[in-house]
Design a protein around this motif. Structure first.
Motif, PDB file in Angstrom:
ATOM      1  N   ASP A   1      57.594  76.115  60.271  1.00 56.33           N
ATOM      2  CA  ASP A   1      57.589  76.804  59.284  1.00 56.33           C
ATOM      3  C   ASP A   1      56.421  77.146  58.626  1.00 56.33           C
ATOM      4  O   ASP A   1      55.583  76.612  57.872  1.00 56.33           O
ATOM      5  CB  ASP A   1      58.557  75.978  57.933  1.00 56.33           C
ATOM      6  N   TRP A   2      55.901  78.443  59.267  1.00 57.71           N
ATOM      7  CA  TRP A   2      54.709  79.077  58.934  1.00 57.71           C
ATOM      8  C   TRP A   2      54.445  79.412  57.666  1.00 57.71           C
ATOM      9  O   TRP A   2      53.046  79.373  57.187  1.00 57.71           O
ATOM     10  CB  TRP A   2      54.481  80.096  60.184  1.00 57.71           C
ATOM     11  N   VAL A   3      55.245  79.699  56.687  1.00 54.20           N
ATOM     12  CA  VAL A   3      55.069  80.014  55.389  1.00 54.20           C
ATOM     13  C   VAL A   3      54.405  78.740  54.481  1.00 54.20           C
ATOM     14  O   VAL A   3      53.802  78.749  53.660  1.00 54.20           O
ATOM     15  CB  VAL A   3      56.468  80.578  54.722  1.00 54.20           C
ATOM     16  N   SER A   4      55.114  77.507  55.038  1.00 56.45           N
ATOM     17  CA  SER A   4      54.853  76.258  54.323  1.00 56.45           C
ATOM     18  C   SER A   4      53.635  75.577  55.165  1.00 56.45           C
ATOM     19  O   SER A   4      53.331  74.516  54.444  1.00 56.45           O
ATOM     20  CB  SER A   4      56.047  75.370  54.330  1.00 56.45           C
ATOM     21  N   PHE A   5      53.011  76.023  56.191  1.00 59.52           N
ATOM     22  CA  PHE A   5      52.190  75.554  56.840  1.00 59.52           C
ATOM     23  C   PHE A   5      50.895  75.338  55.950  1.00 59.52           C
ATOM     24  O   PHE A   5      50.430  76.538  55.550  1.00 59.52           O
ATOM     25  CB  PHE A   5      51.726  76.267  58.171  1.00 59.52           C
ATOM     26  N   THR A   6      50.284  74.306  55.753  1.00 60.85           N
ATOM     27  CA  THR A   6      49.002  74.085  54.974  1.00 60.85           C
ATOM     28  C   THR A   6      47.851  73.373  55.542  1.00 60.85           C
ATOM     29  O   THR A   6      47.840  72.227  55.671  1.00 60.85           O
ATOM     30  CB  THR A   6      49.359  73.207  53.563  1.00 60.85           C
ATOM     31  N   PRO A   7      47.023  74.257  56.501  1.00 63.81           N
ATOM     32  CA  PRO A   7      46.127  73.665  57.200  1.00 63.81           C
ATOM     33  C   PRO A   7      44.914  72.919  56.409  1.00 63.81           C
ATOM     34  O   PRO A   7      44.250  72.088  56.803  1.00 63.81           O
ATOM     35  CB  PRO A   7      45.424  74.843  58.117  1.00 63.81           C
ATOM     36  N   VAL A   8      44.702  73.354  55.356  1.00 61.63           N
ATOM     37  CA  VAL A   8      43.692  72.826  54.402  1.00 61.63           C
ATOM     38  C   VAL A   8      43.977  71.187  53.894  1.00 61.63           C
ATOM     39  O   VAL A   8      43.438  70.390  54.185  1.00 61.63           O
ATOM     40  CB  VAL A   8      43.210  73.527  53.233  1.00 61.63           C
ATOM     41  N   SER A   9      45.349  71.178  53.453  1.00 60.38           N
ATOM     42  CA  SER A   9      45.830  69.830  53.296  1.00 60.38           C
ATOM     43  C   SER A   9      46.152  68.832  54.483  1.00 60.38           C
ATOM     44  O   SER A   9      45.660  67.702  54.481  1.00 60.38           O
ATOM     45  CB  SER A   9      47.219  69.704  52.337  1.00 60.38           C
ATOM     46  N   ALA A  10      46.371  69.493  55.657  1.00 62.17           N
ATOM     47  CA  ALA A  10      46.373  68.707  56.902  1.00 62.17           C
ATOM     48  C   ALA A  10      45.002  68.232  57.206  1.00 62.17           C
ATOM     49  O   ALA A  10      44.656  67.203  57.897  1.00 62.17           O
ATOM     50  CB  ALA A  10      46.782  69.492  57.899  1.00 62.17           C
ATOM     51  N   LEU A  11      43.938  68.957  57.347  1.00 67.33           N
ATOM     52  CA  LEU A  11      42.679  68.856  57.354  1.00 67.33           C
ATOM     53  C   LEU A  11      41.978  67.490  56.369  1.00 67.33           C
ATOM     54  O   LEU A  11      41.629  66.766  57.132  1.00 67.33           O
ATOM     55  CB  LEU A  11      41.829  69.975  57.396  1.00 67.33           C
ATOM     56  N   VAL A  12      42.359  67.924  55.075  1.00 69.92           N
ATOM     57  CA  VAL A  12      41.835  66.873  54.230  1.00 69.92           C
ATOM     58  C   VAL A  12      42.339  65.516  54.736  1.00 69.92           C
ATOM     59  O   VAL A  12      41.906  64.441  54.362  1.00 69.92           O
ATOM     60  CB  VAL A  12      42.219  67.145  52.835  1.00 69.92           C
ATOM     61  N   GLY A  13      44.012  65.623  54.720  1.00 69.07           N
ATOM     62  CA  GLY A  13      44.570  64.437  55.144  1.00 69.07           C
ATOM     63  C   GLY A  13      44.122  63.628  56.303  1.00 69.07           C
ATOM     64  O   GLY A  13      43.792  62.391  56.387  1.00 69.07           O
ATOM     65  N   GLY A  14      43.716  64.437  57.391  1.00 65.14           N
ATOM     66  CA  GLY A  14      42.871  63.851  58.612  1.00 65.14           C
ATOM     67  C   GLY A  14      41.526  63.171  58.388  1.00 65.14           C
ATOM     68  O   GLY A  14      41.470  62.058  58.981  1.00 65.14           O
ATOM     69  N   VAL A  15      40.753  63.888  57.568  1.00 57.86           N
ATOM     70  CA  VAL A  15      39.586  63.365  57.204  1.00 57.86           C
ATOM     71  C   VAL A  15      39.678  61.973  56.487  1.00 57.86           C
ATOM     72  O   VAL A  15      39.085  61.038  56.815  1.00 57.86           O
ATOM     73  CB  VAL A  15      38.645  64.478  56.404  1.00 57.86           C
ATOM     74  N   MET A  16      40.672  61.856  55.589  1.00 59.28           N
ATOM     75  CA  MET A  16      41.036  60.789  54.818  1.00 59.28           C
ATOM     76  C   MET A  16      41.448  59.609  55.614  1.00 59.28           C
ATOM     77  O   MET A  16      41.022  58.579  55.437  1.00 59.28           O
ATOM     78  CB  MET A  16      41.878  60.989  53.714  1.00 59.28           C
ATOM     79  N   ILE A  17      42.053  59.894  56.634  1.00 60.09           N
ATOM     80  CA  ILE A  17      42.796  58.705  57.489  1.00 60.09           C
ATOM     81  C   ILE A  17      41.613  58.404  58.610  1.00 60.09           C
ATOM     82  O   ILE A  17      41.222  57.074  58.765  1.00 60.09           O
ATOM     83  CB  ILE A  17      43.734  59.487  58.655  1.00 60.09           C
ATOM     84  N   GLY A  18      40.678  59.257  59.064  1.00 59.00           N
ATOM     85  CA  GLY A  18      39.609  58.880  59.556  1.00 59.00           C
ATOM     86  C   GLY A  18      38.493  58.151  58.888  1.00 59.00           C
ATOM     87  O   GLY A  18      37.960  57.090  59.298  1.00 59.00           O
ATOM     88  N   LEU A  19      38.165  58.605  57.589  1.00 56.25           N
ATOM     89  CA  LEU A  19      37.440  57.731  56.914  1.00 56.25           C
ATOM     90  C   LEU A  19      37.903  56.451  56.334  1.00 56.25           C
ATOM     91  O   LEU A  19      37.275  55.580  56.453  1.00 56.25           O
ATOM     92  CB  LEU A  19      37.348  58.537  55.343  1.00 56.25           C
ATOM     93  N   ALA A  20      39.339  56.335  56.303  1.00 58.38           N
ATOM     94  CA  ALA A  20      39.691  54.917  56.000  1.00 58.38           C
ATOM     95  C   ALA A  20      39.629  53.891  57.169  1.00 58.38           C
ATOM     96  O   ALA A  20      39.218  52.731  57.075  1.00 58.38           O
ATOM     97  CB  ALA A  20      41.325  55.222  55.609  1.00 58.38           C
ATOM     98  N   ALA A  21      39.842  54.474  58.368  1.00 61.48           N
ATOM     99  CA  ALA A  21      39.634  53.675  59.527  1.00 61.48           C
ATOM    100  C   ALA A  21      38.065  53.341  59.855  1.00 61.48           C
ATOM    101  O   ALA A  21      37.976  52.309  60.178  1.00 61.48           O
ATOM    102  CB  ALA A  21      40.215  54.509  60.854  1.00 61.48           C
TER     103      ALA A  21
END
Length: 144
Positions: free
Chosen positions: A3-23
């Motif tokens: 669903d490209w209309v609902s695709f949110t790359p910024v929140s996905a990037l922030v989430g990925g950074v948070m997962i990496g930081l937590a690890a």
């Protein structure tokens, strides 16, 4: 289908950074790998000195979606599978986690970043299984 209309790359990037930081923080501060199945499994078989950090980690995982709900409101979620299929999928994931000695977070995030050959093999199997499953469900079973 994406669903490209609902695709949110910024929140996905922030989430990925948070997962990496937590690890990274868990490894740096506790010398532990942020594999969710291992963290949860350690709570089910508690050892002295291991319960507090594990419980805090799991509590954070449970609190995060609640906080997101309060800030951003409920997401639009469409599940096109029956409850029986979802239960079966959950059981298969649990079985695979035990069989592979870890989950995607332990192998895919932490193991690959440590260049672990075992995690590389496990992640390759996770991904290949996902690709085959999607192909079978979408193209051979008719995308029900």
């Amino acid at each position: 289908m994406i669903d490209w209309v609902s695709f949110t790359p910024v929140s996905a990037l922030v989430g990925g950074v948070m997962i990496g930081l937590a690890a990274v923080l868990l490894m740096a501060m506790n010398g532990r790998i942020a594999g969710i199945s291992g963290i949860l499994g350690g709570l089910l078989q508690p050892r002295r000195g291991e319960v507090a950090w594990r419980a805090a980690f799991i509590a954070g995982l449970l609190a995060a979606p609640v906080l997101w709900l309060l800030v951003a409101g409920p997401p639009h979620i469409l599940v096109e599978a029956s409850n029986a299929v979802l239960v079966l999928a959950g059981l298969l994931v649990g079985f695979g986690t035990r069989l592979g000695s870890g989950c995607t977070s332990g192998h895919g995030v932490c193991g690959l970043s440590r260049l672990s050959p075992r995690s590389l093999a496990a992640t390759a199997v996770f991904m290949a299984t996902g690709f085959v499953t999607v192909f079978v469900v979408r193209h051979l079973l008719g995308d029900a």
